[in-house]
Design a protein around this motif. Structure first.
Motif, PDB file in Angstrom:
ATOM      1  N   LEU A 168      10.922 -58.212   3.741  1.00 18.33           N
ATOM      2  CA  LEU A 168      11.025 -57.559   2.266  1.00 18.33           C
ATOM      3  C   LEU A 168      10.477 -58.425   1.101  1.00 18.33           C
ATOM      4  CD1 LEU A 168      14.405 -55.618   2.468  1.00 18.33           C
ATOM      5  CD2 LEU A 168      12.205 -54.665   2.340  1.00 18.33           C
ATOM      6  N   LYS A 169      11.152 -59.862   1.369  1.00 16.50           N
ATOM      7  CA  LYS A 169      10.720 -60.618   0.235  1.00 16.50           C
ATOM      8  C   LYS A 169       9.006 -60.881   0.209  1.00 16.50           C
ATOM      9  CE  LYS A 169      12.252 -65.311  -0.825  1.00 16.50           C
ATOM     10  NZ  LYS A 169      12.997 -66.352  -0.531  1.00 16.50           N
ATOM     11  N   ASN A 186      13.601 -48.616 -11.384  1.00 15.59           N
ATOM     12  CA  ASN A 186      12.939 -48.137 -10.063  1.00 15.59           C
ATOM     13  C   ASN A 186      14.284 -47.557  -9.254  1.00 15.59           C
ATOM     14  OD1 ASN A 186      11.420 -50.935 -10.150  1.00 15.59           O
ATOM     15  ND2 ASN A 186      10.307 -49.137 -10.248  1.00 15.59           N
ATOM     16  N   ALA A 187      15.419 -47.939  -9.490  1.00 12.59           N
ATOM     17  CA  ALA A 187      16.416 -47.426  -8.636  1.00 12.59           C
ATOM     18  C   ALA A 187      17.864 -47.556  -9.133  1.00 12.59           C
ATOM     19  CB  ALA A 187      16.374 -48.192  -7.269  1.00 12.59           C
ATOM     20  N   ILE A 188      18.630 -46.637  -8.841  1.00 11.51           N
ATOM     21  CA  ILE A 188      19.930 -46.602  -9.568  1.00 11.51           C
ATOM     22  C   ILE A 188      21.023 -46.561  -8.483  1.00 11.51           C
ATOM     23  CG2 ILE A 188      21.410 -45.235 -11.420  1.00 11.51           C
ATOM     24  CD1 ILE A 188      18.540 -44.217 -12.432  1.00 11.51           C
ATOM     25  N   ILE A 189      22.163 -47.137  -8.687  1.00 11.45           N
ATOM     26  CA  ILE A 189      23.138 -46.962  -7.593  1.00 11.45           C
ATOM     27  C   ILE A 189      24.476 -46.896  -8.589  1.00 11.45           C
ATOM     28  CG2 ILE A 189      23.439 -49.713  -7.445  1.00 11.45           C
ATOM     29  CD1 ILE A 189      24.522 -48.808  -4.636  1.00 11.45           C
ATOM     30  N   ILE A 190      25.314 -45.837  -8.113  1.00  8.43           N
ATOM     31  CA  ILE A 190      26.692 -45.890  -8.701  1.00  8.43           C
ATOM     32  C   ILE A 190      27.740 -46.452  -7.839  1.00  8.43           C
ATOM     33  CG2 ILE A 190      28.438 -44.282  -9.546  1.00  8.43           C
ATOM     34  CD1 ILE A 190      25.753 -43.955 -11.124  1.00  8.43           C
ATOM     35  N   LEU A 191      28.412 -47.434  -8.229  1.00  9.54           N
ATOM     36  CA  LEU A 191      29.111 -48.043  -7.491  1.00  9.54           C
ATOM     37  C   LEU A 191      30.444 -47.529  -7.092  1.00  9.54           C
ATOM     38  CD1 LEU A 191      28.512 -51.683  -9.101  1.00  9.54           C
ATOM     39  CD2 LEU A 191      27.792 -50.924  -6.713  1.00  9.54           C
ATOM     40  N   LEU A 192      30.744 -47.098  -5.971  1.00 12.05           N
ATOM     41  CA  LEU A 192      31.788 -45.995  -5.801  1.00 12.05           C
ATOM     42  C   LEU A 192      32.920 -46.964  -5.102  1.00 12.05           C
ATOM     43  CD1 LEU A 192      29.820 -43.281  -3.641  1.00 12.05           C
ATOM     44  CD2 LEU A 192      30.794 -43.386  -6.166  1.00 12.05           C
ATOM     45  N   PRO A 193      34.080 -46.717  -5.150  1.00 19.85           N
ATOM     46  CA  PRO A 193      34.506 -45.412  -5.582  1.00 19.85           C
ATOM     47  C   PRO A 193      34.423 -45.501  -7.400  1.00 19.85           C
ATOM     48  CG  PRO A 193      36.487 -46.551  -5.394  1.00 19.85           C
ATOM     49  CD  PRO A 193      35.284 -47.600  -4.874  1.00 19.85           C
ATOM     50  N   LEU A 194      34.587 -44.044  -7.879  1.00 19.95           N
ATOM     51  CA  LEU A 194      34.778 -43.666  -9.316  1.00 19.95           C
ATOM     52  C   LEU A 194      36.196 -43.527  -9.470  1.00 19.95           C
ATOM     53  CD1 LEU A 194      31.612 -41.514  -9.801  1.00 19.95           C
ATOM     54  CD2 LEU A 194      32.105 -43.732 -10.672  1.00 19.95           C
ATOM     55  N   PRO A 195      36.527 -43.550 -10.739  1.00 20.76           N
ATOM     56  CA  PRO A 195      38.162 -43.277 -11.073  1.00 20.76           C
ATOM     57  C   PRO A 195      38.324 -41.719 -10.751  1.00 20.76           C
ATOM     58  CG  PRO A 195      37.270 -44.477 -12.818  1.00 20.76           C
ATOM     59  CD  PRO A 195      36.030 -44.287 -11.985  1.00 20.76           C
ATOM     60  N   ASP A 196      39.453 -41.355 -10.379  1.00 15.89           N
ATOM     61  CA  ASP A 196      39.860 -40.048 -10.137  1.00 15.89           C
ATOM     62  C   ASP A 196      39.231 -38.955 -11.068  1.00 15.89           C
ATOM     63  OD1 ASP A 196      40.967 -40.798  -7.741  1.00 15.89           O
ATOM     64  OD2 ASP A 196      42.966 -41.019  -8.284  1.00 15.89           O
ATOM     65  N   LYS A 197      39.515 -39.506 -12.371  1.00 20.33           N
ATOM     66  CA  LYS A 197      39.091 -38.581 -13.591  1.00 20.33           C
ATOM     67  C   LYS A 197      37.835 -38.231 -13.535  1.00 20.33           C
ATOM     68  CE  LYS A 197      38.584 -41.724 -16.961  1.00 20.33           C
ATOM     69  NZ  LYS A 197      38.641 -42.454 -18.249  1.00 20.33           N
ATOM     70  N   ILE A 198      36.957 -38.927 -12.722  1.00 17.27           N
ATOM     71  CA  ILE A 198      35.595 -38.616 -13.008  1.00 17.27           C
ATOM     72  C   ILE A 198      35.005 -37.665 -11.589  1.00 17.27           C
ATOM     73  CG2 ILE A 198      33.025 -39.696 -13.068  1.00 17.27           C
ATOM     74  CD1 ILE A 198      34.862 -40.817 -15.273  1.00 17.27           C
ATOM     75  N   ASP A 199      34.166 -36.896 -11.983  1.00 11.52           N
ATOM     76  CA  ASP A 199      33.674 -36.106 -10.933  1.00 11.52           C
ATOM     77  C   ASP A 199      32.265 -36.594 -10.323  1.00 11.52           C
ATOM     78  OD1 ASP A 199      32.162 -34.145  -9.429  1.00 11.52           O
ATOM     79  OD2 ASP A 199      32.189 -32.476 -10.926  1.00 11.52           O
ATOM     80  N   LYS A 200      32.462 -37.193  -9.078  1.00 14.02           N
ATOM     81  CA  LYS A 200      31.643 -38.019  -8.441  1.00 14.02           C
ATOM     82  C   LYS A 200      30.390 -37.257  -8.148  1.00 14.02           C
ATOM     83  CE  LYS A 200      31.911 -38.803  -3.784  1.00 14.02           C
ATOM     84  NZ  LYS A 200      32.438 -39.369  -2.546  1.00 14.02           N
ATOM     85  N   LYS A 201      30.429 -35.998  -7.577  1.00 10.94           N
ATOM     86  CA  LYS A 201      29.449 -35.269  -7.420  1.00 10.94           C
ATOM     87  C   LYS A 201      28.478 -35.093  -8.492  1.00 10.94           C
ATOM     88  CE  LYS A 201      29.764 -30.958  -5.657  1.00 10.94           C
ATOM     89  NZ  LYS A 201      30.500 -29.815  -4.946  1.00 10.94           N
ATOM     90  N   MET A 254      18.455 -52.676  -0.285  1.00 10.46           N
ATOM     91  CA  MET A 254      17.317 -53.385  -1.048  1.00 10.46           C
ATOM     92  C   MET A 254      15.877 -52.736  -0.431  1.00 10.46           C
ATOM     93  SD  MET A 254      18.837 -55.069  -3.175  1.00 10.46           S
ATOM     94  CE  MET A 254      20.244 -55.336  -3.448  1.00 10.46           C
ATOM     95  N   ARG A 255      15.829 -52.406   0.976  1.00 10.94           N
ATOM     96  CA  ARG A 255      14.638 -51.747   1.434  1.00 10.94           C
ATOM     97  C   ARG A 255      14.544 -50.424   0.678  1.00 10.94           C
ATOM     98  NH1 ARG A 255      14.169 -51.215   7.939  1.00 10.94           N
ATOM     99  NH2 ARG A 255      15.421 -49.209   7.636  1.00 10.94           N
ATOM    100  N   ASN A 256      15.537 -49.683   0.627  1.00 12.05           N
ATOM    101  CA  ASN A 256      15.421 -48.541  -0.154  1.00 12.05           C
ATOM    102  C   ASN A 256      14.677 -48.703  -1.645  1.00 12.05           C
ATOM    103  OD1 ASN A 256      16.404 -47.252   1.776  1.00 12.05           O
ATOM    104  ND2 ASN A 256      18.367 -46.409   1.011  1.00 12.05           N
ATOM    105  N   VAL A 257      14.953 -49.928  -2.237  1.00 15.45           N
ATOM    106  CA  VAL A 257      14.572 -50.123  -3.716  1.00 15.45           C
ATOM    107  C   VAL A 257      13.120 -50.332  -3.613  1.00 15.45           C
ATOM    108  CG1 VAL A 257      14.401 -51.741  -5.496  1.00 15.45           C
ATOM    109  CG2 VAL A 257      16.654 -51.152  -4.381  1.00 15.45           C
ATOM    110  N   VAL A 258      12.596 -51.111  -2.387  1.00 17.82           N
ATOM    111  CA  VAL A 258      11.103 -51.189  -2.261  1.00 17.82           C
ATOM    112  C   VAL A 258      10.492 -49.710  -1.924  1.00 17.82           C
ATOM    113  CG1 VAL A 258       9.553 -52.249  -0.893  1.00 17.82           C
ATOM    114  CG2 VAL A 258      11.594 -53.453  -1.482  1.00 17.82           C
ATOM    115  N   LYS A 259      11.032 -49.001  -1.300  1.00 22.46           N
ATOM    116  CA  LYS A 259      10.561 -47.771  -0.814  1.00 22.46           C
ATOM    117  C   LYS A 259      10.311 -46.711  -2.067  1.00 22.46           C
ATOM    118  CE  LYS A 259      10.472 -44.323   2.796  1.00 22.46           C
ATOM    119  NZ  LYS A 259      10.986 -43.683   4.012  1.00 22.46           N
ATOM    120  N   LEU A 260      11.484 -46.683  -2.715  1.00 23.70           N
ATOM    121  CA  LEU A 260      11.295 -45.930  -3.919  1.00 23.70           C
ATOM    122  C   LEU A 260      10.214 -46.484  -4.937  1.00 23.70           C
ATOM    123  CD1 LEU A 260      15.215 -45.503  -5.049  1.00 23.70           C
ATOM    124  CD2 LEU A 260      13.723 -43.674  -3.864  1.00 23.70           C
TER     125      LEU A 260
END
Ligand code: NAD
Length: 293
Positions: free
Chosen positions: A19-20, A92-107, A281-287
């Motif tokens: 990857l590097k 190039n790539a976005i990640i939402i770090l889980l978990p989210l607080p209960d009041k937030i609709d994850k989906k 990280m491999r997914n970042v490269v692929k995207l």
């Protein structure tokens, strides 16, 4: 016994070297950095250590890691942030770090991510593509797959299970049916013509299923749920589950009892865990590469 034990760390190191090199080549070719944006909306301790691992690994591979800390933010603020990142050409790539607080609709938040920047492959459109097997060529999906499911595939590959012929008709039992592990993995292995059974909290007599499993993947998070004596002789066992027992991390499978029966098994810790961030990280490269096509 040693060579039965599938260690994620050594597999990850080999992938990281490639990857590097690839990141350097892409940056030279396109005269730009590869960038992963991480949105954090919760002060959870687990998230903190996970993001530190991601940040460090990204740095060592030459990928920019941009953290957006939004602890306590409202759903609207998170939606606005994701939309902004979707429109930011440097991301190039976005990640939402889980978990989210209960009041937030994850989906809702996960589905705001543009499918072509969805680094975890959790957007409805990307999960749908998995169902329809968008690319028939094995390992050549034109989108990225959920990282933990990918890590499991990588480890199965180390156990000699790579091609459709290797999986064809194999009794494969997955324990756990979450969106991030069990369900995508079931689809991936179905696409490889394995005979897949998914067990979960509602399954009766789980032992009966496990006794038939030539390939067993467990992703529950209950230490010792799977007794060593239930494991079929010669099975390949991948233990994704982690739970804290005292000050130790343990897997779902009774490792010491299982290890003498299996042909391959992952330890916990040291099995799937160390590979997951590398898959990200491999997914970042692929995207990045898909965006440049
Ligand atoms: P989850 O809570 O979303 O799902 C747990 C699953 O286990 C559900 O399908 C549930 O039905 C099933 N289950 C619960 N109790 C059960 C029982 N008694 N018998 C059979 N099935 C039962 O969890 P998740 O997010 O999929 O994570 C599962 C485990 O994998 C956790 O321990 C998590 O920490 C671990 N994990 C590890 C990694 C890694 O990189 N190593 C990544 C993701 C998850």
């Amino acid at each position: 016994m040693k060579n039965k034990i599938l260690r994620g760390g050594s597999v990850a190191s080999l992938i990281q070297v490639k990857l590097k090199e690839e990141v350097r080549h892409l940056e030279d070719k396109y005269k730009t950095n590869l960038k992963l944006a991480a949105v954090k909306a919760c002060g959870d301790k687990g998230i903190k250590s996970y993001l530190e691992i991601q940040k460090k690994l990204a740095g060592s591979l030459g990928i920019k890691y941009e953290l957006h800390p939004l602890d306590g933010a409202s759903e609207d603020t998170l939606v606005r942030k994701v939309r902004h990142l979707n429109n930011d050409k440097s991301v190039n790539a976005i990640i939402i770090l889980l978990p989210l607080p209960d009041k937030i609709d994850k989906k809702k938040i996960l589905n705001e991510i543009s499918p072509d920047k969805d680094v975890e492959g959790l957007h409805l459109q990307n999960l749908g593509r998995l169902i329809y097997r968008e690319s028939r060529r094995e390992r050549n999906y034109k989108f990225v797959l959920p990282c933990t499911a990918e890590a499991v595939l990588e480890l199965l590959g180390e156990a000699g299970l790579k091609t459709q012929e290797d999986f064809r008709g194999k009794n494969t039992v997955i324990i756990g049916h979450s969106e991030i592990v069990g369900k995508p993995l079931a689809l991936l292995l179905l696409n490889k013509l394995a005979t897949v059974t998914v067990c979960h909290i509602g399954t009766k007599n789980i032992e009966e299923h496990i006794r038939r499993a030539e390939i067993l993947v467990s992703a529950v998070g209950k230490a010792g749920l799977i007794k060593g004596k239930w494991i079929k002789d010669g099975a390949v066992v991948i233990d994704v589950g982690t739970s804290k027992v005292g000050n130790k991390i343990r897997g779902d499978v009774e490792f010491d009892e299982a290890v003498n029966k299996v042909s391959y098994i992952t330890p916990v810790p040291g099995g799937v865990g160390p590979l997951t961030a590398t898959m990200l990280m491999r997914n970042v490269v692929k995207l990045f590469k898909l965006q440049k096509k």
